[in-house]
Design a protein around this motif. Sequence first.
Motif, PDB file in Angstrom:
ATOM      1  N   THR A  23     -13.331  -8.772  -5.212  1.00  0.00           N
ATOM      2  CA  THR A  23     -12.300  -9.690  -4.721  1.00  0.00           C
ATOM      3  C   THR A  23     -11.321 -10.030  -5.840  1.00  0.00           C
ATOM      4  OG1 THR A  23     -13.780 -10.634  -3.057  1.00  0.00           O
ATOM      5  CG2 THR A  23     -11.888 -11.969  -3.719  1.00  0.00           C
ATOM      6  N   ARG A  27      -7.209  -9.046  -6.344  1.00  0.00           N
ATOM      7  CA  ARG A  27      -6.238 -10.078  -6.715  1.00  0.00           C
ATOM      8  C   ARG A  27      -5.512  -9.693  -8.004  1.00  0.00           C
ATOM      9  NH1 ARG A  27      -9.462 -13.971  -6.221  1.00  0.00           N
ATOM     10  NH2 ARG A  27     -10.156 -14.110  -8.379  1.00  0.00           N
ATOM     11  N   ILE A  71     -12.217  -0.607   0.984  1.00  0.00           N
ATOM     12  CA  ILE A  71     -11.153  -0.354   1.947  1.00  0.00           C
ATOM     13  C   ILE A  71     -11.620   0.662   2.992  1.00  0.00           C
ATOM     14  CG2 ILE A  71      -8.878   0.721   2.229  1.00  0.00           C
ATOM     15  CD1 ILE A  71      -8.074  -0.591  -0.411  1.00  0.00           C
ATOM     16  N   ASP A  74     -13.827  -0.600   5.746  1.00  0.00           N
ATOM     17  CA  ASP A  74     -13.181  -1.473   6.725  1.00  0.00           C
ATOM     18  C   ASP A  74     -12.291  -0.708   7.709  1.00  0.00           C
ATOM     19  OD1 ASP A  74     -14.383  -3.667   5.590  1.00  0.00           O
ATOM     20  OD2 ASP A  74     -12.665  -4.208   4.342  1.00  0.00           O
ATOM     21  N   SER A  95      -5.246   1.911  11.325  1.00  0.00           N
ATOM     22  CA  SER A  95      -6.184   1.100  10.555  1.00  0.00           C
ATOM     23  C   SER A  95      -5.966   1.293   9.059  1.00  0.00           C
ATOM     24  CB  SER A  95      -7.621   1.475  10.944  1.00  0.00           C
ATOM     25  OG  SER A  95      -8.556   0.792  10.158  1.00  0.00           O
ATOM     26  N   ASP A  98      -2.743  -0.468   7.935  1.00  0.00           N
ATOM     27  CA  ASP A  98      -2.936  -1.915   7.841  1.00  0.00           C
ATOM     28  C   ASP A  98      -3.702  -2.285   6.570  1.00  0.00           C
ATOM     29  OD1 ASP A  98      -1.618  -2.224  10.240  1.00  0.00           O
ATOM     30  OD2 ASP A  98      -3.447  -2.446  11.442  1.00  0.00           O
ATOM     31  N   ALA A  99      -4.715  -1.489   6.222  1.00  0.00           N
ATOM     32  CA  ALA A  99      -5.490  -1.762   5.010  1.00  0.00           C
ATOM     33  C   ALA A  99      -4.638  -1.582   3.765  1.00  0.00           C
ATOM     34  CB  ALA A  99      -6.706  -0.839   4.952  1.00  0.00           C
ATOM     35  N   THR A 100      -3.755  -0.593   3.791  1.00  0.00           N
ATOM     36  CA  THR A 100      -2.885  -0.346   2.645  1.00  0.00           C
ATOM     37  C   THR A 100      -1.860  -1.453   2.488  1.00  0.00           C
ATOM     38  OG1 THR A 100      -3.150   2.035   2.960  1.00  0.00           O
ATOM     39  CG2 THR A 100      -1.334   1.332   1.571  1.00  0.00           C
ATOM     40  N   ILE A 101      -1.296  -1.918   3.593  1.00  0.00           N
ATOM     41  CA  ILE A 101      -0.327  -3.015   3.534  1.00  0.00           C
ATOM     42  C   ILE A 101      -0.974  -4.280   2.969  1.00  0.00           C
ATOM     43  CG2 ILE A 101       1.020  -4.597   4.985  1.00  0.00           C
ATOM     44  CD1 ILE A 101       1.657  -2.211   6.781  1.00  0.00           C
ATOM     45  N   ALA A 102      -2.268  -4.472   3.246  1.00  0.00           N
ATOM     46  CA  ALA A 102      -2.969  -5.663   2.762  1.00  0.00           C
ATOM     47  C   ALA A 102      -3.198  -5.620   1.252  1.00  0.00           C
ATOM     48  CB  ALA A 102      -4.305  -5.811   3.483  1.00  0.00           C
ATOM     49  N   ALA A 103      -3.202  -4.420   0.669  1.00  0.00           N
ATOM     50  CA  ALA A 103      -3.442  -4.306  -0.788  1.00  0.00           C
ATOM     51  C   ALA A 103      -2.564  -3.189  -1.353  1.00  0.00           C
ATOM     52  CB  ALA A 103      -4.912  -4.028  -1.047  1.00  0.00           C
TER      53      ALA A 103
END
Length: 223
Positions: A23, A27, A71, A74, A95, A98-103
């Motif tokens: 986590t 960040r 990733i 998920d 999917s 979306d995971a790539t956009i989140a990180a």
Amino acid sequence: MTTSPRSVGRPSTRVLTEERILTAAFRLSAERTPRQFTMTALAESLGVRTSALYHHFESRDAVIRAMRGRISRDLATPEPGALPLEDALLAWAHSYRDATIAAPQAMVMLATSPIDADEGSFADYEQIARLLADDGWPTDTIVDAIVALESFIIGSALDALAPADNMSPGDLAPAYPTFAEAERARARLSSDPARRTFEIGVRALIHGLTAWARAERASDATA
């Protein structure tokens, strides 16, 4: 002889776990460049000594592999036979985007790092490979198809982070009227042009790859 009473309650510091490290790693990846993403920086972000990280991960590369694995775990990868092939690939692609956009910053780093020993990624690749193999794709087309899709998905996710009007020529519109009108027409059709572009592109890519693989299969059968 008296003894001090044992303290009760939670410990003053949180227990360091692999999930807590990951986590923090995600960040940190949003705050630092890949070169600045070091074990020392990660330890500092967690408020621990660098040596404490090595009880969980043997190196920076091991942390990156684990990030990619999280990733991959998920992703919504359909089971073989659950959906028609093109629908299954489309669901997986959405999917993954979306995971790539989140990180996004993490994905830039993960996409350029070795994935050896990353079981999460290979489990996902295995599932997609089985989908293609069960559809009769020639074995030598499978990895090419996965890499082509992955490259498009990651690129499209990065495009989604740009301003919605990033393709507008602005004050240069009079000099490039055909493109300017096309860009305005695109903007009128959708409030999220990047997602619309992704949908058009990924469907075309999946359809084209499927046609290519079947042509290769037919060619092999007549050879």
